[in-house]
Each structure stands twice: as structure tokens, then as C-alpha cells.
Design an enzyme around this catalytic site. Structure first.
Site, mmCIF file in Angstrom:
data_model
loop_
_atom_site.group_PDB
_atom_site.id
_atom_site.type_symbol
_atom_site.label_atom_id
_atom_site.label_comp_id
_atom_site.label_asym_id
_atom_site.label_seq_id
_atom_site.Cartn_x
_atom_site.Cartn_y
_atom_site.Cartn_z
ATOM 1 N N GLU A 58 0.833 -1.210 0.000
ATOM 2 C CA GLU A 58 0.000 0.000 0.000
ATOM 3 C C GLU A 58 0.870 1.264 0.000
ATOM 4 O O GLU A 58 0.643 2.193 -0.790
ATOM 5 C CB GLU A 58 -0.924 0.027 1.219
ATOM 6 C CG GLU A 58 -1.953 -1.096 1.290
ATOM 7 C CD GLU A 58 -2.922 -1.102 0.128
ATOM 8 O OE1 GLU A 58 -2.997 -0.109 -0.623
ATOM 9 O OE2 GLU A 58 -3.617 -2.109 -0.041
ATOM 10 N N ASN A 62 1.275 3.806 -3.151
ATOM 11 C CA ASN A 62 0.911 5.216 -2.992
ATOM 12 C C ASN A 62 2.045 6.136 -3.430
ATOM 13 O O ASN A 62 1.806 7.148 -4.105
ATOM 14 C CB ASN A 62 0.549 5.519 -1.534
ATOM 15 C CG ASN A 62 -0.869 5.100 -1.191
ATOM 16 O OD1 ASN A 62 -1.624 4.680 -2.052
ATOM 17 N ND2 ASN A 62 -1.219 5.218 0.070
ATOM 18 N N ARG A 119 -8.804 3.704 -7.815
ATOM 19 C CA ARG A 119 -8.321 3.574 -6.441
ATOM 20 C C ARG A 119 -9.542 3.615 -5.533
ATOM 21 O O ARG A 119 -10.524 4.312 -5.830
ATOM 22 C CB ARG A 119 -7.329 4.688 -6.081
ATOM 23 C CG ARG A 119 -6.155 4.849 -7.039
ATOM 24 C CD ARG A 119 -5.546 3.565 -7.501
ATOM 25 N NE ARG A 119 -5.034 2.694 -6.448
ATOM 26 C CZ ARG A 119 -4.439 1.535 -6.688
ATOM 27 N NH1 ARG A 119 -4.318 1.090 -7.927
ATOM 28 N NH2 ARG A 119 -3.994 0.814 -5.696
#
Ligand SMILES: Nc1ncnc2c1ncn2[C@@H]1O[C@H](COP(=O)(O)OP(=O)(O)OP(=O)(O)O)[C@@H](O)[C@H]1O
Ligand SMILES: [Mg+2]
Lengths: 162, 103
Positions: A58, A62, A119
Site C-alpha cells: 500500500e 501510494n 483507487r
């Protein structure tokens, strides 16, 4: 970038590694494998391994898609710093990308600035759910640092105690 | 790979890869949508038999396909979803959107 310049006390540090890689999506799997290998000596349970891999995935994703705008440039760099203090893992994922105006808002579940890239706004929520602690430092135009902690290998310790 | 996509009646069956992350998810969504449009399928079945890793990108793939087909009354299903994937779906609030199928 937010300089976190507290002087580091190495007395409790039992292992450390620093990685820097290009902000391209192939390196998402690479970062997960690297952190898995780093904590392998602690005999993590399968669940702990999945938790750490998901959280790292994650944070690194990002950095690549939000921090550097998903442009796939090899000169854009992501750093991943890992450290062990006994069985406590610290992972830091650092980018020098666009940063965030409002970190608290960004961390709300389902909040996303990129619905057009599918997303779902669950990244920070997953990091929070799967790690013991999560800290996010960010400044617009300077970048973002995500720092996470998790105690690892409790399963192995219990088994060896018996 | 295209052999992982099969249309049976009104269902698109997708064999999900071992690792469902951002790198993989872009390709899955693109291929799936091509089938949804060209074969006019109403429902999508995600098969997680091979999947050993998934992050929020997988949530995006499922939600994205759901948005494409639900306006025509279509549904999304998950087959062979282990406890890990179920937990991710639950955390993301997808339990009302994805129908879990035991095989
Ligand atoms: N490294 C970063 N640099 C700049 N902005 C970021 C960074 N990380 C997160 N953000 C911002 O915070 C928002 C929320 O992040 P989060 O990971 O929770 O959701 P997402 O990435 O949008 O969706 P998902 O992770 O579910 O695919 C992002 O949409 C983005 O605007
Ligand atoms: Mg994210």
C-alpha cells in the site's frame, strides 16, 4: 521533505536495511519480497507476513501512483528503510513527490483523489489494520514519509518456549 | 493472459493472478472490460484459487467491474476466496456487493 532529525539511538537496533528503487510498478512486488526476506529470521507467521506485505504494498504503491503521479520515471525514487529492535519491525517508505495538503483527510477510509484510476481509498485503512502503529508525515511539493511498526514472530517465540 | 478469461453464458470468469497488486490490476481491468463490452456479459466471476497476495488494488478491480455492470442488473461473484481475501473485502465494505461462492 520532512526532516526527522532526532538522533538515532542504535543501542536497541538489532538489524537495519535501506533500499532505494525506481518508482515503477514492477518494484511493488520487489519491495514486498525484500521486506519478507528481511523479517524471515524472526519466523513470522503466515498472517504476519501477509500483514506486512500488504501494508508495504500500500505504502509503496501510494508513493508510485500518488507521490510521483504514476508517470513511471526511473529517476523518481522511493526509499524503503527497515529496522528491527528485537521483534519490533519498523518500515519507512519515503517519496519526494507531490506530498499531501491534508494528511488526516487522506487517511480517512474510502477517501481517494484518484477514482478515475480505480483507487478505492482503502490503502491507509489497510496499513492501519495490518500494522500495530502508523505515522504519516507529508508536505506539499516535498514528499511523504510513511512509518509503520509491527511486532513480529510471536508465534515462533511461543513454540520455542514450550 | 487471455486463457484466464472465459465467457460462459452471461458470465465472465476471470482466473485472478497469484499476486493482485497495482502492477497487475491495470491489466486485469483492461482485459475484463474488453470482454464485458465485446461479449456483452452481464456478470463477472473472480476466481481467487491461485491468489496468494492481494492489496487495495484488487478492491479497485472488483469495485470498478461492479460499477460497469450493476447498472444493467449484473452482479460480481468471488470464488475460492480464502480468509485473507475475505477479510480485505469485509474491511472495504464489499460484502454487500460481492457474492461469495463456495466451490
Ligand atoms: N505518497 C503519497 N503522496 C501523495 N499523496 C498521497 C500519498 N499517499 C496517499 N496519498 C493521498 O491519499 C489518498 C488516500 O490514500 P489511500 O492509499 O488510502 O487510498 P488510494 O491510494 O486513493 O486508494 P487505494 O489505496 O485503495 O487504491 C490518495 O488518494 C492520495 O490523494
Ligand atoms: Mg493507496
Amino acid at each position: 521533505m520532512i526532516e526527522v532529525t532526532e538522533k538515532k539511538d542504535y543501542r536497541l537496533v538489532t538489524n537495519e536495511m535501506r533500499l532505494e528503487f525506481a518508482a515503477v510498478s514492477d518494484n511493488e512486488a520487489f519491495a514486498r519480497m525484500a521486506v519478507s526476506a528481511f523479517i524471515a529470521p524472526l519466523n513470522p507467521t503466515l498472517e504476519e507476513l501477509s500483514d506486512v506485505k500488504t501494508a508495504v504494498s500500500e505504502a509503496v504503491t501510494n508513493a508510485i501512483i500518488h507521490g510521483y503521479g504514476n508517470r513511471g520515471r526511473v529517476t523518481d525514487r522511493v526509499q524503503m528503510n527497515c529496522e528491527l529492535r528485537g521483534s519490533i519491525l519498523e518500515v519507512e517508505v519515503v517519496d519526494r513527490g507531490v506530498g499531501m495538503e491534508d494528511v488526516n483527510r487522506a487517511m480517512e477510509p474510502l477517501f481517494t483523489t484518484r477514482p478515475e484510476w480505480e483507487r478505492s481509498g482503502m490503502g491507509f485503512a489497510f496499513m492501519e489494520a495490518f500494522m500495530d502503529e502508523l505515522e504519516v508525515f507529508s508536505e506539499p511539493e516535498l514528499g511523504t514519509t510513511v512509518r509503520m511498526y509491527k511486532k513480529i514472530g510471536l508465534g515462533g517465540w511461543i513454540v520455542s518456549e514450550e | 493472459m487471455d486463457e484466464d478469461y472465459k465467457v460462459i453464458d452471461n458470465y465472465l470468469m476471470i482466473r485472478m493472478p497469484a499476486e493482485v497488486d497495482h502492477h497487475q490490476s491495470v491489466d486485469i481491468s483492461k482485459r475484463a472490460d474488453r470482454y464485458i463490452v465485446s461479449k456483452q456479459v452481464g456478470n463477472v466471476v473472480f476466481d481467487f484459487e491461485r491468489t496468494t497476495f492481494m492489496d487495495s488494488s484488487g478492491v479497485g478491480v472488483i469495485l470498478g467491474r461492479y460499477r460497469k455492470i450493476s447498472c444493467f442488473g449484473g452482479k460480481v461473484y468471488a470464488v475460492n476466496a480464502g480468509s485473507r481475501i475475505r477479510r480485505l473485502l469485509l474491511l472495504s465494505g464489499l460484502e454487500n456487493i460481492v457474492e461469495l461462492v463456495e466451490k
